[in-house]
Design a protein around this motif. Structure first.
Motif, PDB file in Angstrom:
ATOM      1  N   LYS A   1      -3.807  -7.385   4.920  1.00  0.00           N
ATOM      2  CA  LYS A   1      -3.248  -8.015   6.106  1.00  0.00           C
ATOM      3  C   LYS A   1      -1.905  -8.666   5.782  1.00  0.00           C
ATOM      4  CE  LYS A   1      -4.293 -11.323   9.795  1.00  0.00           C
ATOM      5  NZ  LYS A   1      -5.283 -12.283  10.337  1.00  0.00           N
ATOM      6  N   ALA A   2      -1.838  -9.343   4.631  1.00  0.00           N
ATOM      7  CA  ALA A   2      -0.583  -9.984   4.222  1.00  0.00           C
ATOM      8  C   ALA A   2       0.520  -8.944   4.019  1.00  0.00           C
ATOM      9  CB  ALA A   2      -0.801 -10.784   2.943  1.00  0.00           C
ATOM     10  N   PHE A   3       0.142  -7.802   3.438  1.00  0.00           N
ATOM     11  CA  PHE A   3       1.115  -6.723   3.227  1.00  0.00           C
ATOM     12  C   PHE A   3       1.617  -6.176   4.559  1.00  0.00           C
ATOM     13  CE2 PHE A   3       1.634  -2.024   2.699  1.00  0.00           C
ATOM     14  CZ  PHE A   3       2.878  -2.070   2.081  1.00  0.00           C
ATOM     15  N   LYS A   4       0.705  -5.937   5.490  1.00  0.00           N
ATOM     16  CA  LYS A   4       1.104  -5.409   6.792  1.00  0.00           C
ATOM     17  C   LYS A   4       1.937  -6.436   7.561  1.00  0.00           C
ATOM     18  CE  LYS A   4      -2.879  -2.324   7.270  1.00  0.00           C
ATOM     19  NZ  LYS A   4      -4.136  -2.051   8.013  1.00  0.00           N
ATOM     20  N   GLN A   5       1.608  -7.701   7.404  1.00  0.00           N
ATOM     21  CA  GLN A   5       2.322  -8.750   8.115  1.00  0.00           C
ATOM     22  C   GLN A   5       3.751  -8.899   7.604  1.00  0.00           C
ATOM     23  OE1 GLN A   5       1.285 -10.524  10.671  1.00  0.00           O
ATOM     24  NE2 GLN A   5       2.957 -12.001  10.804  1.00  0.00           N
ATOM     25  N   SER A   6       3.913  -8.791   6.281  1.00  0.00           N
ATOM     26  CA  SER A   6       5.211  -9.082   5.668  1.00  0.00           C
ATOM     27  C   SER A   6       6.004  -7.847   5.262  1.00  0.00           C
ATOM     28  CB  SER A   6       5.003  -9.944   4.421  1.00  0.00           C
ATOM     29  OG  SER A   6       4.332  -9.194   3.419  1.00  0.00           O
ATOM     30  N   GLY A   7       5.300  -6.760   4.963  1.00  0.00           N
ATOM     31  CA  GLY A   7       5.959  -5.576   4.422  1.00  0.00           C
ATOM     32  C   GLY A   7       6.377  -5.733   2.976  1.00  0.00           C
ATOM     33  N   GLU A   8       5.940  -6.800   2.309  1.00  0.00           N
ATOM     34  CA  GLU A   8       6.335  -7.064   0.931  1.00  0.00           C
ATOM     35  C   GLU A   8       5.321  -6.461  -0.049  1.00  0.00           C
ATOM     36  OE1 GLU A   8       7.947 -11.083   0.085  1.00  0.00           O
ATOM     37  OE2 GLU A   8       7.449 -11.485   2.173  1.00  0.00           O
TER      38      GLU A   8
ATOM     39  N   GLY B   1       2.319   4.027  -6.723  1.00  0.00           N
ATOM     40  CA  GLY B   1       2.887   4.275  -5.409  1.00  0.00           C
ATOM     41  C   GLY B   1       4.039   3.350  -5.087  1.00  0.00           C
ATOM     42  N   ILE B   2       4.054   2.187  -5.726  1.00  0.00           N
ATOM     43  CA  ILE B   2       5.183   1.266  -5.587  1.00  0.00           C
ATOM     44  C   ILE B   2       6.273   1.629  -6.586  1.00  0.00           C
ATOM     45  CG2 ILE B   2       5.924  -1.135  -5.754  1.00  0.00           C
ATOM     46  CD1 ILE B   2       3.002  -1.957  -5.169  1.00  0.00           C
ATOM     47  N   LEU B   3       5.856   1.822  -7.824  1.00  0.00           N
ATOM     48  CA  LEU B   3       6.800   1.939  -8.927  1.00  0.00           C
ATOM     49  C   LEU B   3       7.593   3.236  -8.903  1.00  0.00           C
ATOM     50  CD1 LEU B   3       7.656   0.296 -11.383  1.00  0.00           C
ATOM     51  CD2 LEU B   3       5.848   1.419 -12.691  1.00  0.00           C
ATOM     52  N   TYR B   4       6.958   4.316  -8.534  1.00  0.00           N
ATOM     53  CA  TYR B   4       7.614   5.616  -8.626  1.00  0.00           C
ATOM     54  C   TYR B   4       7.954   6.207  -7.259  1.00  0.00           C
ATOM     55  CZ  TYR B   4       5.907   5.079 -13.359  1.00  0.00           C
ATOM     56  OH  TYR B   4       5.646   4.597 -14.628  1.00  0.00           O
TER      57      TYR B   4
ATOM     58  N   ALA C   1      11.510   5.406  -2.189  1.00  0.00           N
ATOM     59  CA  ALA C   1      11.797   4.592  -1.015  1.00  0.00           C
ATOM     60  C   ALA C   1      11.548   3.106  -1.256  1.00  0.00           C
ATOM     61  CB  ALA C   1      10.946   5.072   0.167  1.00  0.00           C
ATOM     62  N   THR C   2      10.974   2.766  -2.412  1.00  0.00           N
ATOM     63  CA  THR C   2      10.713   1.357  -2.708  1.00  0.00           C
ATOM     64  C   THR C   2      12.021   0.600  -2.854  1.00  0.00           C
ATOM     65  OG1 THR C   2       8.607   1.843  -3.821  1.00  0.00           O
ATOM     66  CG2 THR C   2       9.662  -0.253  -4.338  1.00  0.00           C
ATOM     67  N   LYS C   3      12.149  -0.470  -2.099  1.00  0.00           N
ATOM     68  CA  LYS C   3      13.362  -1.281  -2.134  1.00  0.00           C
ATOM     69  C   LYS C   3      13.219  -2.422  -3.140  1.00  0.00           C
ATOM     70  CE  LYS C   3      14.403  -0.343   2.720  1.00  0.00           C
ATOM     71  NZ  LYS C   3      14.613  -0.949   4.067  1.00  0.00           N
ATOM     72  N   PRO C   4      14.322  -2.906  -3.695  1.00  0.00           N
ATOM     73  CA  PRO C   4      14.256  -4.070  -4.588  1.00  0.00           C
ATOM     74  C   PRO C   4      13.583  -5.241  -3.878  1.00  0.00           C
ATOM     75  CG  PRO C   4      16.429  -3.065  -4.668  1.00  0.00           C
ATOM     76  CD  PRO C   4      15.701  -2.395  -3.539  1.00  0.00           C
ATOM     77  N   GLU C   5      12.732  -5.908  -4.617  1.00  0.00           N
ATOM     78  CA  GLU C   5      12.005  -7.058  -4.053  1.00  0.00           C
ATOM     79  C   GLU C   5      11.916  -8.130  -5.123  1.00  0.00           C
ATOM     80  OE1 GLU C   5       7.475  -7.940  -2.602  1.00  0.00           O
ATOM     81  OE2 GLU C   5       8.423  -6.092  -1.850  1.00  0.00           O
ATOM     82  N   LEU C   6      12.645  -9.195  -4.936  1.00  0.00           N
ATOM     83  CA  LEU C   6      12.689 -10.254  -5.930  1.00  0.00           C
ATOM     84  C   LEU C   6      11.514 -11.209  -5.754  1.00  0.00           C
ATOM     85  CD1 LEU C   6      16.497 -11.160  -5.980  1.00  0.00           C
ATOM     86  CD2 LEU C   6      15.226  -9.716  -7.583  1.00  0.00           C
TER      87      LEU C   6
ATOM     88  N   VAL D   1      13.008 -12.135 -10.321  1.00  0.00           N
ATOM     89  CA  VAL D   1      12.931 -10.851 -11.016  1.00  0.00           C
ATOM     90  C   VAL D   1      12.435  -9.795 -10.034  1.00  0.00           C
ATOM     91  CG1 VAL D   1      11.765  -9.586 -12.872  1.00  0.00           C
ATOM     92  CG2 VAL D   1      12.485 -11.953 -13.240  1.00  0.00           C
ATOM     93  N   ASP D   2      12.962  -8.586 -10.168  1.00  0.00           N
ATOM     94  CA  ASP D   2      12.509  -7.493  -9.320  1.00  0.00           C
ATOM     95  C   ASP D   2      11.047  -7.159  -9.626  1.00  0.00           C
ATOM     96  OD1 ASP D   2      12.067  -4.598  -8.455  1.00  0.00           O
ATOM     97  OD2 ASP D   2      14.102  -4.902  -7.731  1.00  0.00           O
ATOM     98  N   LEU D   3      10.264  -6.968  -8.584  1.00  0.00           N
ATOM     99  CA  LEU D   3       8.840  -6.667  -8.745  1.00  0.00           C
ATOM    100  C   LEU D   3       8.605  -5.456  -9.636  1.00  0.00           C
ATOM    101  CD1 LEU D   3       5.845  -7.034  -7.967  1.00  0.00           C
ATOM    102  CD2 LEU D   3       6.307  -5.654  -5.925  1.00  0.00           C
ATOM    103  N   ARG D   4       9.452  -4.454  -9.537  1.00  0.00           N
ATOM    104  CA  ARG D   4       9.257  -3.241 -10.339  1.00  0.00           C
ATOM    105  C   ARG D   4       9.361  -3.539 -11.830  1.00  0.00           C
ATOM    106  NH1 ARG D   4      13.934   0.160  -7.938  1.00  0.00           N
ATOM    107  NH2 ARG D   4      14.805  -1.958  -8.034  1.00  0.00           N
ATOM    108  N   ALA D   5      10.220  -4.482 -12.204  1.00  0.00           N
ATOM    109  CA  ALA D   5      10.312  -4.866 -13.612  1.00  0.00           C
ATOM    110  C   ALA D   5       9.009  -5.505 -14.078  1.00  0.00           C
ATOM    111  CB  ALA D   5      11.479  -5.837 -13.817  1.00  0.00           C
ATOM    112  N   ILE D   6       8.396  -6.294 -13.204  1.00  0.00           N
ATOM    113  CA  ILE D   6       7.116  -6.915 -13.543  1.00  0.00           C
ATOM    114  C   ILE D   6       6.036  -5.855 -13.707  1.00  0.00           C
ATOM    115  CG2 ILE D   6       5.323  -8.485 -12.700  1.00  0.00           C
ATOM    116  CD1 ILE D   6       7.589 -10.009 -11.247  1.00  0.00           C
ATOM    117  N   LEU D   7       6.066  -4.832 -12.870  1.00  0.00           N
ATOM    118  CA  LEU D   7       5.073  -3.764 -12.978  1.00  0.00           C
ATOM    119  C   LEU D   7       5.194  -3.044 -14.321  1.00  0.00           C
ATOM    120  CD1 LEU D   7       5.132  -2.154  -9.404  1.00  0.00           C
ATOM    121  CD2 LEU D   7       3.776  -4.067 -10.263  1.00  0.00           C
ATOM    122  N   TYR D   8       6.404  -2.877 -14.807  1.00  0.00           N
ATOM    123  CA  TYR D   8       6.578  -2.238 -16.114  1.00  0.00           C
ATOM    124  C   TYR D   8       6.054  -3.127 -17.244  1.00  0.00           C
ATOM    125  CZ  TYR D   8       9.321   1.793 -14.551  1.00  0.00           C
ATOM    126  OH  TYR D   8       9.726   2.982 -13.975  1.00  0.00           O
ATOM    127  N   THR D   9       6.317  -4.426 -17.171  1.00  0.00           N
ATOM    128  CA  THR D   9       5.790  -5.304 -18.230  1.00  0.00           C
ATOM    129  C   THR D   9       4.273  -5.373 -18.169  1.00  0.00           C
ATOM    130  OG1 THR D   9       6.097  -7.284 -16.857  1.00  0.00           O
ATOM    131  CG2 THR D   9       7.882  -6.713 -18.363  1.00  0.00           C
TER     132      THR D   9
END
Length: 235
Positions: free
Chosen positions: A120-127, A153-156, A159-164, A177-185
């Motif tokens: 629900k939070a994801f649908k509400q915010s799109g984040e 599905g987020i990382l690769y 269409a995923t936009k930068p999200e700090l 920090v960009d979320l994608r960088a966190i996913l890699y760590t």
């Protein structure tokens, strides 16, 4: 291991700044502003509790900030848990509050309810950070393939936009920090947690993280530790 990882994850970056400013002009407003400016979060909480009583016109803002301070800045999860339902009654569509509620649901073993509220939070915010939290519930349930499917599905996804998101830079300060960088760590943490000795793969993930967020201090620290522990190359 993954349950602890999940709670740490949420505390690290779930919330943004807690600088919601009350609109009335009185002494407690000034106390609150001075406190958060000086990173005096205990005083900020005292001021917010006073404002909740004296400034009913802005009570929704005050409760939102109060839960944020309890949960993230003071790590007072008991107080946050006691406050979250009132905050959500006042602001039921607030994605950050939904996500905090989801943490407590997951910790209480109500994983299906936690997943529902994260969606629900994801649908509400799109984040994507909320989709990430949804995925993390599968990691804590030892369903790593489903966790990786969602995260990939987020990382690769092109269409995923930068999200700090906000993460600790050290014991006292935070950085964006960009979320994608966190996913890699996180991939490095997963490998290390599984007992893997594949230093090359870990280094590759960290390099990918640093390509996205070159000043990501946690990734830099992890890379330095990894390199210092690697055997010297043979001639």
């Amino acid at each position: 291991m993954f349950r602890r990882f999940f709670l740490v994850l949420v505390v690290l970056f779930l919330l943004g700044s807690c600088k919601n400013s009350p609109k009335n002009d009185n002494s407690w407003k000034e106390v609150y502003k001075n406190a958060y400016t000086n990173h005096d979060y205990n005083t900020a909480v005292v001021a917010l509790n006073h404002l909740i009583i004296t400034d009913s016109a802005n009570i929704k803002v005050h409760y939102d900030s109060l839960v944020n301070y309890y949960f993230k800045r003071l790590n007072n999860y008991s107080a946050a848990k006691k406050t979250i339902d009132k905050a959500m009654d006042l602001n039921p569509e607030n994605a950050k509050l939904m996500a905090i509620k989801g943490v407590f649901l997951a910790e209480d073993g109500k994983v299906d309810e936690a997943r529902e509220i994260y969606q629900k939070a994801f649908k509400q915010s799109g984040e994507n950070k909320y989709l990430y939290m949804y995925a993390a519930t599968y990691a804590t349930s030892n369903n790593l393939p489903e966790y990786l499917r969602i995260v990939n599905g987020i990382l690769y996804n092109s269409a995923t936009k930068p999200e700090l998101v906000e993460v600790p830079a050290d014991e006292e300060t935070f950085q964006m920090v960009d979320l994608r960088a966190i996913l890699y760590t996180d991939r490095v943490n997963i490998l290390a947690g599984s007992g893997s000795k594949d230093g090359a793969a870990m280094l590759s993930y960290l390099d990918s993280a640093l390509m996205i967020s070159p000043d990501y201090k946690q990734a830099l620290l992890m890379k330095n530790k990894l390199i210092s522990g690697m055997p010297a190359p043979r001639n």
